[in-house]
Design a protein around this motif. Sequence first.
Motif, mmCIF file in Angstrom:
data_model
loop_
_atom_site.group_PDB
_atom_site.id
_atom_site.type_symbol
_atom_site.label_atom_id
_atom_site.label_comp_id
_atom_site.label_asym_id
_atom_site.label_seq_id
_atom_site.Cartn_x
_atom_site.Cartn_y
_atom_site.Cartn_z
ATOM 1 N N ASN A 1 -19.470 -9.519 19.382
ATOM 2 C CA ASN A 1 -19.989 -10.247 18.222
ATOM 3 C C ASN A 1 -19.358 -9.730 16.925
ATOM 4 O O ASN A 1 -19.038 -10.522 16.028
ATOM 5 C CB ASN A 1 -21.513 -10.126 18.144
ATOM 6 N N TRP A 2 -19.209 -8.419 16.807
ATOM 7 C CA TRP A 2 -18.581 -7.853 15.609
ATOM 8 C C TRP A 2 -17.132 -8.330 15.486
ATOM 9 O O TRP A 2 -16.666 -8.655 14.404
ATOM 10 C CB TRP A 2 -18.605 -6.338 15.649
ATOM 11 N N GLN A 3 -16.434 -8.349 16.603
ATOM 12 C CA GLN A 3 -15.038 -8.786 16.591
ATOM 13 C C GLN A 3 -14.946 -10.253 16.208
ATOM 14 O O GLN A 3 -14.108 -10.650 15.416
ATOM 15 C CB GLN A 3 -14.414 -8.527 17.969
ATOM 16 N N ARG A 4 -15.828 -11.089 16.736
ATOM 17 C CA ARG A 4 -15.852 -12.516 16.405
ATOM 18 C C ARG A 4 -16.161 -12.716 14.914
ATOM 19 O O ARG A 4 -15.544 -13.539 14.236
ATOM 20 C CB ARG A 4 -16.894 -13.233 17.260
ATOM 21 N N ASP A 5 -17.107 -11.936 14.380
ATOM 22 C CA ASP A 5 -17.422 -12.015 12.951
ATOM 23 C C ASP A 5 -16.228 -11.601 12.099
ATOM 24 O O ASP A 5 -15.962 -12.200 11.053
ATOM 25 C CB ASP A 5 -18.623 -11.124 12.617
ATOM 26 N N SER A 6 -15.500 -10.597 12.547
ATOM 27 C CA SER A 6 -14.322 -10.143 11.819
ATOM 28 C C SER A 6 -13.247 -11.219 11.782
ATOM 29 O O SER A 6 -12.627 -11.465 10.743
ATOM 30 C CB SER A 6 -13.767 -8.870 12.470
ATOM 31 N N VAL A 7 -13.018 -11.877 12.910
ATOM 32 C CA VAL A 7 -12.030 -12.957 12.970
ATOM 33 C C VAL A 7 -12.461 -14.124 12.087
ATOM 34 O O VAL A 7 -11.659 -14.688 11.340
ATOM 35 C CB VAL A 7 -11.815 -13.414 14.435
ATOM 36 N N ASP A 8 -13.748 -14.483 12.123
ATOM 37 C CA ASP A 8 -14.256 -15.568 11.279
ATOM 38 C C ASP A 8 -14.091 -15.239 9.798
ATOM 39 O O ASP A 8 -13.731 -16.112 8.997
ATOM 40 C CB ASP A 8 -15.728 -15.849 11.576
ATOM 41 N N LEU A 9 -14.339 -14.007 9.418
ATOM 42 C CA LEU A 9 -14.173 -13.590 8.025
ATOM 43 C C LEU A 9 -12.708 -13.668 7.610
ATOM 44 O O LEU A 9 -12.391 -14.156 6.515
ATOM 45 C CB LEU A 9 -14.700 -12.168 7.828
ATOM 46 N N ALA A 10 -11.812 -13.211 8.471
ATOM 47 C CA ALA A 10 -10.382 -13.283 8.151
ATOM 48 C C ALA A 10 -9.930 -14.739 8.008
ATOM 49 O O ALA A 10 -9.159 -15.068 7.102
ATOM 50 C CB ALA A 10 -9.560 -12.577 9.242
ATOM 51 N N LYS B 1 -11.282 -16.113 4.623
ATOM 52 C CA LYS B 1 -10.537 -15.569 3.488
ATOM 53 C C LYS B 1 -9.152 -16.213 3.378
ATOM 54 O O LYS B 1 -8.693 -16.550 2.291
ATOM 55 C CB LYS B 1 -10.379 -14.053 3.620
#
Length: 110
Positions: free
Chosen positions: A24-33, A36
Amino acid sequence: MDKALAGWLCLVVLALGIGWRVANWQRDSVDLAISKTAAATGAQMEAIASDSGRKLEETLEVLRNAAPREIHTEVLKPIFTNVCVSDEFVSMYNRAADDTERALSGKPEN
């Protein structure tokens, strides 16, 4: 043996839970990138469109000023002559054509 099995089972469940959380953290990181990058690209596209529109307006303004708005002619010679247009008209037409060509090609006046 039952305690060992229960321990391994708890360890497996704990590892699955941690893996789920990390995914989930990795998916959130990709979504944020992605968001942006999309925002930055949108800002760049807006700037490019604005510059392009401004340049087009300037070119159209030059073209609007290049063409003569009215042509005044006076008959100075008799009706039956071989000359179709006056020298002044030819020079005015050539000047307008040069100004239009320069504006479309983006060349400076000098």
